[in-house]
Design an enzyme around this catalytic site. Structure first.
Site, mmCIF file in Angstrom:
data_model
loop_
_atom_site.group_PDB
_atom_site.id
_atom_site.type_symbol
_atom_site.label_atom_id
_atom_site.label_comp_id
_atom_site.label_asym_id
_atom_site.label_seq_id
_atom_site.Cartn_x
_atom_site.Cartn_y
_atom_site.Cartn_z
ATOM 1 N N ASN A 121 0.708 -1.057 -0.055
ATOM 2 C CA ASN A 121 0.067 0.050 -0.081
ATOM 3 C C ASN A 121 0.926 1.149 -0.070
ATOM 4 O O ASN A 121 1.693 1.544 0.967
ATOM 5 C CB ASN A 121 -0.928 -0.047 1.121
ATOM 6 N N LYS A 169 -0.049 4.123 -0.200
ATOM 7 C CA LYS A 169 -0.757 5.581 0.310
ATOM 8 C C LYS A 169 -0.365 6.647 -0.883
ATOM 9 O O LYS A 169 -0.280 6.476 -2.121
ATOM 10 C CB LYS A 169 -0.168 5.686 1.675
ATOM 11 N N HIS A 174 -9.489 0.960 5.048
ATOM 12 C CA HIS A 174 -8.161 1.342 5.704
ATOM 13 C C HIS A 174 -8.351 2.364 6.931
ATOM 14 O O HIS A 174 -9.169 3.189 6.796
ATOM 15 C CB HIS A 174 -7.194 1.985 4.817
ATOM 16 N N GLU A 219 -6.733 4.778 8.075
ATOM 17 C CA GLU A 219 -6.600 6.227 7.468
ATOM 18 C C GLU A 219 -7.875 6.702 6.932
ATOM 19 O O GLU A 219 -8.281 7.714 6.898
ATOM 20 C CB GLU A 219 -5.323 6.300 6.675
ATOM 21 N N GLU A 259 -4.904 -4.617 10.891
ATOM 22 C CA GLU A 259 -4.102 -3.692 10.922
ATOM 23 C C GLU A 259 -4.293 -2.890 12.172
ATOM 24 O O GLU A 259 -4.924 -1.974 12.124
ATOM 25 C CB GLU A 259 -3.947 -2.729 9.657
ATOM 26 N N GLY A 304 2.737 2.691 10.603
ATOM 27 C CA GLY A 304 3.906 3.882 10.557
ATOM 28 C C GLY A 304 4.489 4.109 11.608
ATOM 29 O O GLY A 304 5.107 5.280 11.555
ATOM 30 N N SER A 328 3.790 -1.701 10.330
ATOM 31 C CA SER A 328 5.200 -1.848 10.316
ATOM 32 C C SER A 328 5.938 -3.186 10.047
ATOM 33 O O SER A 328 7.099 -3.404 10.711
ATOM 34 C CB SER A 328 5.660 -1.570 12.220
#
Ligand code: 13P
Length: 261
Positions: free
Chosen positions: A9, A11, A98, A100, A170, A176, A216
């Site tokens: 991904n 992003k 996701h 985010e 996730e 991140g 990560s």
């Protein structure tokens, strides 16, 4: 046996040129790995070019995914892209829900369910993302949150449809941050997710559905994560931005199939 799937991904990283250059460099590195499904999810602008590049250079085993889509087929939704448009461009999978998107763009479980069902109807495989925040984990709400995300996010699907989709666990606190869940921590959650799928759909659907881990994942921790029986692959952010690093992670998942045989 479930076939491992490893997805990048990117992003909001890489323009068109960079995306194509990456793909040319990356694809030969994994050309001999036949036991793993490999997926690249670039920003929208690079999708058709990646599909074309992979096809032209004969790397037909690498699939292209979108990071986002709209559930409606067309209409007055400025700035959005439909699943039909994605399919027409050769896109085979789509990320849905996701964290985010949930957090920064206010996506809800109901909206995620609409998109999941729309993707399946369009013949695109949804990668449905779930995960708890640090606060939720620390207040012992992990399974309550995940159960709700699965119950609502996958509502209305048939067992056969569930067998064919991908679920990505996730944990938000691992995305991140460099704080990867331990293999045992992640596997415990994957097992619980599979139990939830079994209760909500069927044992067969739960056993067939691939549950991948994201947060990560790096070349240094991928192999250990992949040894866990309920971890069927990885969804990789930062470490997928370099071709060599992502290829190493793919290689670590191939190891899984060799050891399982
Ligand atoms: P990182 O690998 O950068 O933690 O991101 C994970 C992720 O969000 C993939 O979808």
């Amino acid at each position: 046996m479930r076939r491992p799937l490893v997805a990048a991904n990117w992003k909001m990283h890489k323009n068109l040129k960079e995306a194509v250059a990456y793909t040319r460099q990356f694809a030969p590195l994994v050309a001999n790995l036949s036991e793993v499904d490999v997926v690249l999810a670039p920003p929208f602008l690079a999708l058709p070019a990646l599909v074309d590049t992979l096809k032209r250079e004969g790397h037909t085993r690498i699939q292209v995914a979108a990071q986002h889509s709209h559930a409606e087929r067309h209409g007055a939704f400025t700035g959005e892209v439909s699943l039909g448009m994605l399919r027409a461009s050769g896109v085979k999978l789509v990320l849905v829900g996701h964290s985010e998107r949930r957090r920064l763009f206010h996506e809800t479980d109901t909206g995620i369910n609409e998109k999941t069902r729309a993707a399946i109807a369009e013949g695109i495989i949804p990668i449905v993302c779930v995960g708890e925040t640090l606060e939720e984990r620390e207040s012992n709400k992990t399974f309550e949150v995940l159960k709700r995300q699965i119950r609502l996010g996958l509502a209305g699907l048939s067992p056969d449809q569930v067998a064919a989709i991908i679920v990505a666990y996730e944990p938000v606190w691992a995305i991140g941050t460099g704080h990867v869940a331990t293999p045992k921590q992640a596997n415990t959650v994957h097992t619980r997710l599979r139990q939830q799928l079994s209760a909500q759909f069927s044992l067969e659907a739960a056993q067939a559905c691939r549950i991948i881990y994201g947060g990560s994942v790096k070349p240094s921790n991928a192999a250990e994560l992949m040894t866990e029986p309920d971890i069927d692959g990885a969804l990789v952010g930062g470490a997928s931005l370099e071709p060599a690093s992502f290829a190493e992670i793919v290689l670590a998942s191939q190891q899984k199939t060799i050891e399982d045989v």
